[in-house]
Design an enzyme around this catalytic site. Structure first.
Site, PDB file in Angstrom:
ATOM      1  CB  CYS A 160       4.836   0.932  -2.316  1.00  0.00           C
ATOM      2  SG  CYS A 160       5.204   0.920  -0.554  1.00  0.00           S
ATOM      3  CB  SER A 188      -0.897   0.010   1.236  1.00  0.00           C
ATOM      4  OG  SER A 188      -1.719  -1.133   1.230  1.00  0.00           O
ATOM      5  CG  ASP A 235      -5.442  -1.602  -4.912  1.00  0.00           C
ATOM      6  OD1 ASP A 235      -4.291  -1.272  -4.545  1.00  0.00           O
ATOM      7  OD2 ASP A 235      -6.309  -2.014  -4.121  1.00  0.00           O
TER       8      ASP A 235
HETATM    9  P1  GTP Z   1      -2.520   1.919  -2.484  1.00  0.00           P
HETATM   10  O1  GTP Z   1      -3.677   2.562  -3.159  1.00  0.00           O
HETATM   11  O2  GTP Z   1      -2.447   2.215  -1.017  1.00  0.00           O
HETATM   12  O3  GTP Z   1      -2.445   0.443  -2.729  1.00  0.00           O
HETATM   13  O4  GTP Z   1      -1.173   2.647  -3.010  1.00  0.00           O
HETATM   14  P2  GTP Z   1      -0.366   2.575  -4.393  1.00  0.00           P
HETATM   15  O5  GTP Z   1       0.559   1.401  -4.374  1.00  0.00           O
HETATM   16  O6  GTP Z   1      -1.290   2.673  -5.530  1.00  0.00           O
HETATM   17  O7  GTP Z   1       0.581   3.871  -4.306  1.00  0.00           O
HETATM   18  P3  GTP Z   1       0.526   5.239  -5.142  1.00  0.00           P
HETATM   19  O8  GTP Z   1       0.781   5.034  -6.602  1.00  0.00           O
HETATM   20  O9  GTP Z   1      -0.700   5.970  -4.778  1.00  0.00           O
HETATM   21  O10 GTP Z   1       1.802   6.004  -4.563  1.00  0.00           O
HETATM   22  C1  GTP Z   1       1.926   6.324  -3.200  1.00  0.00           C
HETATM   23  C2  GTP Z   1       3.019   7.342  -2.991  1.00  0.00           C
HETATM   24  O11 GTP Z   1       4.236   6.938  -3.624  1.00  0.00           O
HETATM   25  C3  GTP Z   1       2.683   8.706  -3.552  1.00  0.00           C
HETATM   26  O12 GTP Z   1       3.046   9.695  -2.616  1.00  0.00           O
HETATM   27  C4  GTP Z   1       3.544   8.824  -4.773  1.00  0.00           C
HETATM   28  O13 GTP Z   1       3.875  10.155  -5.042  1.00  0.00           O
HETATM   29  C5  GTP Z   1       4.769   7.982  -4.412  1.00  0.00           C
HETATM   30  N1  GTP Z   1       5.406   7.417  -5.615  1.00  0.00           N
HETATM   31  C6  GTP Z   1       4.811   6.680  -6.576  1.00  0.00           C
HETATM   32  N2  GTP Z   1       5.667   6.348  -7.568  1.00  0.00           N
HETATM   33  C7  GTP Z   1       6.864   6.888  -7.212  1.00  0.00           C
HETATM   34  C8  GTP Z   1       8.166   6.892  -7.823  1.00  0.00           C
HETATM   35  O14 GTP Z   1       8.408   6.339  -8.892  1.00  0.00           O
HETATM   36  N3  GTP Z   1       9.165   7.546  -7.145  1.00  0.00           N
HETATM   37  C9  GTP Z   1       8.934   8.172  -5.955  1.00  0.00           C
HETATM   38  N4  GTP Z   1       9.953   8.787  -5.361  1.00  0.00           N
HETATM   39  N5  GTP Z   1       7.717   8.191  -5.351  1.00  0.00           N
HETATM   40  C10 GTP Z   1       6.700   7.556  -5.963  1.00  0.00           C
HETATM   41  C1  SPV Z   2      -4.425  -0.117   0.295  1.00  0.00           C
HETATM   42  O1  SPV Z   2      -4.281   0.182   1.477  1.00  0.00           O
HETATM   43  O2  SPV Z   2      -3.662  -0.947  -0.280  1.00  0.00           O
HETATM   44  C2  SPV Z   2      -5.505   0.526  -0.476  1.00  0.00           C
HETATM   45  C3  SPV Z   2      -6.442   1.395   0.227  1.00  0.00           C
HETATM   46  O3  SPV Z   2      -5.622   0.289  -1.668  1.00  0.00           O
HETATM   47  S1  SPV Z   2      -7.727   0.551   1.014  1.00  0.00           S
HETATM   48  O4  SPV Z   2      -8.850   0.415   0.091  1.00  0.00           O
HETATM   49  O5  SPV Z   2      -8.113   1.350   2.163  1.00  0.00           O
HETATM   50  O6  SPV Z   2      -7.284  -0.761   1.404  1.00  0.00           O
HETATM   51 MN    MN Z   3      -3.939  -1.111  -2.431  1.00  0.00          MN
END
Ligand code: GTP
Ligand code: SPV
Ligand code: MN
Length: 626
Positions: A290, A288, A313
């Site tokens: 990341c 999550s 996701d």
């Molecule tokens: P969930 O919805 O919780 O599962 O998260 P996710 O895995 O979809 O993560 P998301 O893409 O929303 O990124 C989360 C955070 O990581 C954000 O603050 C982004 O700006 C940061 N981020 C994503 N990709 C990169 C990257 O390539 N480099 C850096 N430095 N930060 C990144």
């Molecule tokens: C995660 O936490 O990996 C999410 C947000 O995608 S939630 O739907 O709250 O689990």
């Molecule tokens: Mn997720």
């Protein structure tokens, strides 16, 4: 006058049906509703049809109650602010119910529980449900949401029915899933995943935040794989309440997948077309917060590449008759992290989210818009009043707390994404050529390396570690183990899960190549070593060239690394420190392997297949020889 959708003025066990047609319900669905009406004692029942009209009606009801407010700067966008005690998944209160504990969670010799899920007995689950749900909907409306995970006509899709007392959940489920009458039509008298949800009410009856009822003290999220049941109480937010997402598509989903021989994973799905016009799909598991949504919406910076998004996701994947691994995105929308999203980091998301979207816990601006950390360069807050996620006045540079909650999110329809893949709803799914694992690792883990074979790839997934984020209740940034990025989402014993992954290797199957990536390496000054975001296309380019058989990898003790010069760095404004990004520090890796082994032994023990321990032994030997 009655609503036109009300067929007959009817009651179910004393509760009046105020919306929807009882006659369209199968005997099984009707029984499910009756049982829960008897338990929860709602005044009214609303059977969702998924129509635009219903959605409008619920949004204006929520607005009247003060639960959401319109964001007039955009088209049909809304802002919800939660009780500050209800902002993330509550992993410690998330439980799997089985007859035998070992079916749900690993039971290592040490007797310690390794944080790979929590078990509850059927008797205690019944007790927990009775204690919380009896009469919990008195005076309110019970909504019944028929929903499909996956395109309704896909043979890979599965149907659930969620009962909830939250109209916010109904409107969010309408975005995140295919929902309504079409699902009931498809269901017929078949079985479905039974989902019961209530925001709950505190024992003393006092609601500190009347706009966001919940009961944080007694939150519980329960799963019973044997009967395909989900019961969630006390939280209205995210994965705790939108039960199609983590509860169904991952926790219950992976138990169904195990018995039917497929995979339900915390993975994005991305289509990538190279300059020659050849297309591949990749799936990637990161914990999550990341980077899944960001990679799923990649804007390639190297010329000639085209990226298209299937999902951000969750992936349901199964080998077809030709031995090709095919994936569908069971979801219909994105529930994405708002902070950090900007036109610089993720322009595709910015072009998706400003219509028909529900924002939760972001900040708002006096011109009817939203604001969060990461938009500093795009929204000039000096000319606007900003209200933070708690509803307090916020001034940039003065306020000591962030404007938006770090786990604030947008809930937005996937079809609005300008790069949505033309095959994103294809019933048979898209063919997967490569699987990526990754996490947030500031030190020691290279930008990319490749598994030597399937077993090594499975070990790579089992060994994922990452810094903690704000998607769950943990504090700080400790590096945590997170096997397959599924630590909070396992529906059965993680050791058996790894075994299931190993069992995918069958004759006649084209196993995808497996890679590990880390966008988050940092230098001595704590700066990111790699620019990330759109520049990750350089790594995706390397991956698809590997998939196409290019001789651009070299052996190393930890796996295959790119040969020098094989990652395209042309056009990068400043050259990254490639030496630091690919340095294999033997003493770091020996320590890393020891802590992974220790974790496996303590948290999974003998439930983890011996092949995985052997992988660690072999890697250690290779390192010691190097
Ligand atoms: P969930 O919805 O919780 O599962 O998260 P996710 O895995 O979809 O993560 P998301 O893409 O929303 O990124 C989360 C955070 O990581 C954000 O603050 C982004 O700006 C940061 N981020 C994503 N990709 C990169 C990257 O390539 N480099 C850096 N430095 N930060 C990144
Ligand atoms: C995660 O936490 O990996 C999410 C947000 O995608 S939630 O739907 O709250 O689990
Ligand atoms: Mn997720």
């Amino acid at each position: 006058l009655a609503h036109p959708n009300v067929g007959l003025f009817t009651h179910i066990r004393g509760a009046s049906v105020v919306y929807g047609n009882l006659k369209t319900l199968s005997p099984k669905v009707r029984k499910f509703i009756e049982d829960n009406v008897a338990l929860c004692q709602p005044d009214e029942i609303h059977i969702c049809d998924g129509s635009e009209k219903e959605n409008k009606q619920l949004l204006s009801l929520l607005q009247k109650k003060g639960a959401i407010k319109p964001l007039p700067k955009y088209e049909n966008c809304w802002l919800a602010r939660t009780n500050p005690a209800d902002t993330a998944r509550v992993e410690s209160k998330t439980l799997i119910c089985t007859e035998h504990e070992r079916d749900a969670v690993p039971t290592p010799k040490s007797g310690k529980r390794g944080g790979l899920g929590n078990w509850i007995s059927p008797a205690n689950m019944d007790k927990a449900v009775q204690e919380r749900f009896a009469n919990c909907m008195k005076g309110t409306t019970m909504y019944v949401i028929p929903f499909s995970m996956g395109p309704i006509q896909s043979p890979l899709a599965k149907i659930g029915i969620q009962i909830t007392d939250s109209a916010y959940v109904v409107c969010s489920m309408r975005i995140m899933t295919r929902m309504g009458q079409a699902v009931l039509d498809k269901l017929g008298n078949s079985d479905f995943v039974r989902c019961l949800h209530s925001v709950g009410r505190p024992k003393n009856g006092k609601l500190e935040y009347p706009n966001w009822p919940c009961d944080p003290e007694r939150v519980i999220v329960l799963h019973k794989p044997a009967t395909q049941e989900i019961v969630s109480y006390g939280s209205g937010y995210g994965g705790n309440s939108l039960l199609g997402k983590k509860c169904f598509a991952l926790r219950i989903g992976c138990t169904i997948a195990r018995s039917e021989g497929w995979l339900a994973e915390h993975m994005l799905i991305l289509g990538i077309t190279n300059p020659q016009g050849k297309k591949h799909y990749i799936a990637a598991a990161f914990p999550s917060q990341c980077g899944k949504t960001n990679l799923a919406m990649l804007t390639p910076t190297i010329p000639g590449y085209k990226a298209e998004c299937v999902g951000d996701d969750i992936a349901w994947m199964r080998f077809d008759q030709n031995g090709v691994l095919r994936a569908i995105n069971p979801e219909n929308g994105f529930f994405g992290v708002a902070p950090g999203t900007s036109n610089i980091s993720n322009p595709i998301a910015m072009n998706t989210i400003f219509k028909n979207t529900i924002f939760t816990n972001v900040a708002s601006t006096s011109d009817g818009g939203v604001y969060w950390e990461g938009l500093e360069k795009e929204i000039d807050t000096s000319k606007l009043e900003v209200t933070d996620w708690k509803g307090k006045k916020w001034v940039r540079g003065e306020s000591k707390t962030p404007a938006a909650h770090p786990n604030s999110r947008f809930c937005t329809p996937a079809h609005q994404c300008p790069m949505i893949d033309p095959n994103w709803e294809s019933p048979e799914g898209v063919p997967i050529s490569a699987i990526l694992f990754g996490g947030r690792r500031p030190h020691g883990i290279p930008l990319i390396y490749e598994a030597r074979d399937w077993k090594h790839g499975v070990a790579m997934g089992a060994a994922i570690r990452s810094q903690a984020t704000s998607a769950a209740e943990f504090k700080g940034h400790a590096v945590m183990h997170d096997p397959f990025a599924m630590r909070p989402f396992f529906g059965y014993n993680c050791g058996h899960y790894v075994q299931h992954w190993l069992s995918m290797d069958k004759p006649g199957r084209k196993l995808p190549k497996v890679f590990h990536v880390n966008w988050f390496g940092r230098d001595k000054n704590n700066k990111f070593l790699w620019p990330g975001f759109g520049e990750n296309s350089r790594i995706i380019d390397y991956i698809v060239r590997r998939v196409d058989g290019e001789d651009i990898a070299r052996d190393s003790p930890i796996g295959l690394l790119p040969k020098e010069g094989s990652i395209n760095l042309e056009g990068l404004p400043s050259k990254p420190d490639m030496k630091a990004l690919f340095e294999i520090d033997v003493s770091f890796w020996l320590k890393e392997i020891d802590s992974i082994r220790q974790y496996f032994e303590e948290a999974i023990g003998e439930d983890l297949p011996k092949e995985i321990y052997d992988q660690l032994t072999e890697m250690k030997q290779r390192l010691q020889k190097s």
